[in-house]
Design a protein around this motif. Structure first.
Motif, mmCIF file in Angstrom:
data_model
loop_
_atom_site.group_PDB
_atom_site.id
_atom_site.type_symbol
_atom_site.label_atom_id
_atom_site.label_comp_id
_atom_site.label_asym_id
_atom_site.label_seq_id
_atom_site.Cartn_x
_atom_site.Cartn_y
_atom_site.Cartn_z
ATOM 1 N N TYR A 1 0.837 -1.194 0.000
ATOM 2 C CA TYR A 1 0.000 0.000 0.000
ATOM 3 C C TYR A 1 0.874 1.248 0.000
ATOM 4 C CZ TYR A 1 -2.950 3.496 2.460
ATOM 5 O OH TYR A 1 -3.612 4.620 2.872
ATOM 6 N N THR B 1 -2.657 8.540 6.146
ATOM 7 C CA THR B 1 -3.369 7.271 6.312
ATOM 8 C C THR B 1 -4.036 7.225 7.673
ATOM 9 O OG1 THR B 1 -1.658 6.249 4.973
ATOM 10 C CG2 THR B 1 -3.144 4.790 6.132
ATOM 11 N N ILE C 1 -5.396 6.710 -1.326
ATOM 12 C CA ILE C 1 -4.132 7.321 -0.918
ATOM 13 C C ILE C 1 -3.300 7.698 -2.132
ATOM 14 C CG2 ILE C 1 -2.753 5.229 -0.659
ATOM 15 C CD1 ILE C 1 -2.698 8.040 1.824
ATOM 16 N N THR D 1 2.715 10.281 4.320
ATOM 17 C CA THR D 1 1.759 9.230 3.945
ATOM 18 C C THR D 1 1.206 8.543 5.175
ATOM 19 O OG1 THR D 1 3.085 8.854 1.987
ATOM 20 C CG2 THR D 1 1.414 7.229 2.473
#
Lengths: 206, 204
Positions: free
Chosen positions: B27, B189, B163, B185
């Motif tokens: 991810y 998240t 994302i 990030t």
């Protein structure tokens, strides 16, 4: 590379979680309290170190086409062993960790270090590298578990510190949000921020 | 109706990324563009859709305590559940190898774009996690299991595409150098996770 560097570097400059960005899944999920975090850190260290050692011993005789399968078999066997040991000796923690012990098999740190290091280095170096990366992972887990349990429940390892210090009497309330899942992500982001502010060479250029 | 409940629950409330943090490595690594993220999300969904029902059958007829009774009554007290991990992983590795060959043949562009991350689906925590959650929660039929697998895959796909879209726009923002890339990030998240927590109280 000097032997001591193999253990020292993954601690900070090459930390598996904050620099290599591996092993994130389990680090976020098990750190709601300090005890499962420590148990998980020890389990992962054992698996990474032993897997590194075994694969490094076999590295000259593994055919390249099936090396992922061989690695997975070795790691799965080690994790099944670790799982049985945990269920036998720390049953309550193993229930808390539930599926995440099995997920050590897919923990990117294990596969990442096998591919990047154990497949092309000597057994003793690989063992030290495994221990180093496990410890680096463990450090982040302990920090997260410490912060989350202390500020989320007011306890440490189950011992009610804030209650004994009398903080509840002056109106302090537990920060329930810190126990929740997303806070772990934000905490890791902050740890990365602090680490990269100190070590400018780790910052990404773009 | 039960199928629909499980399906919606797996997408939003039990989202693989935001509720359980599974599949975070790919991810974080693949989410630089929306196109590759969508391709990877579809591949992961497909792998989940095949491996979770197959593992359900293996668990039901081979691994559970008393599962081997259909072979012969004398085997009714054999408990092979300690073999679950290695059997599940073997199934997943085989299916991923097949998916890789199919993608290489029918869409070489996607194959090149995904690169190393296609074989890495085999060690994607979300895929093994799907099988382990299926085993832990004790779903009662293969229909329920398939809905769970499809929902989990779509939930993961939504998260990674989300994302990726945000990161594409972040390129033009003034982020402190120490936070650029991975740091921001993580924080974003986390914020998305908080948003998804709003689904927690929903009773279907």
């Amino acid at each position: 590379m000097k032997k001591l560097d193999l253990i020292k570097l993954p601690f900070s400059k090459n930390n598996p979680i904050t620099v290599q960005v591996l092993g994130i899944c389990s680090c976020l999920a098990v750190t709601a309290q300090l005890k499962p975090a420590v148990v998980m850190a020890i389990s992962v260290t054992v698996v990474v170190a032993l897997a590194n050692l075994i694969i490094s011993l076999m590295r000259k005789s593994i055919p390249p086409r099936i090396r992922i399968i061989v690695q997975l078999v070795v790691v799965s066997a080690l994790v099944i062993l670790v799982n049985q040991v945990l269920t036998a000796f720390v049953y309550d923690v193993s229930k808390q960790l539930s599926v995440y012990v099995g997920l050590i098999i897919t923990n990117c740190i294990v596969m990442g270090r096998l591919e990047a290091f154990a497949m092309s280095n000597k057994p003793l170096d690989s063992l030290l590298d495994g221990i180093g990366n496990g410890l680096g992972y463990g450090v982040i887990l302990v920090i997260l578990g410490f912060v989350r349990e202390l500020f989320g429940r007011g306890t440490l390892w189950g011992y009610p510190i804030f209650e004994k210090l009398g903080l509840y009497n002056i109106g302090y309330e537990n920060n329930g949000f810190v126990i929740m899942a997303p806070m772990a992500l934000i905490l890791v982001g902050i740890i990365i921020w602090i680490q990269r502010s100190h070590n400018k060479e780790l910052q990404e250029k773009s | 109706m039960e199928y629909f409940n499980i399906f919606v629950k797996s997408i939003f409330i039990d989202n693989m990324i935001f509720a359980f943090f599974l599949g975070m490595c790919s991810y974080l690594a693949v989410s630089k563009t929306v196109k590759t993220s969508f391709g990877l999300g579809v591949a992961v969904t497909f792998v989940l859709l095949i491996t979770v029902p197959v593992n359900y059958l293996i668990d039901k007829y081979l691994l559970q305590p008393g599962a081997l009774a259909w072979l012969s009554p004398s085997l009714a007290d054999v408990d092979l559940s300690f073999l679950s991990l290695i059997l599940f992983i073997a199934v997943i590795a085989a299916i991923v190898q097949i998916v890789e060959m199919v993608i290489e043949k029918y869409s070489p562009a996607l194959y090149n774009a995904l690169g190393i991350f296609l074989p890495l689906i085999a060690v994607n925590c979300a895929v093994l996690g799907g099988s382990l959650f299926m085993q832990q929660r004790g779903y009662s039929s293969i229909g329920e299991v398939t809905c769970f697998a499809l929902g989990s895959g779509i939930g993961w796909l939504l998260a990674i595409v989300g994302i990726a879209a945000i990161r594409e726009r972040l390129r033009y923002s003034a982020i402190p150098p120490a936070l650029k890339g991975v740091g921001i990030t993580f924080i974003i998240t986390g914020l998305m996770g908080i948003a998804f927590m709003s689904f927690m109280g929903i009773k279907l």
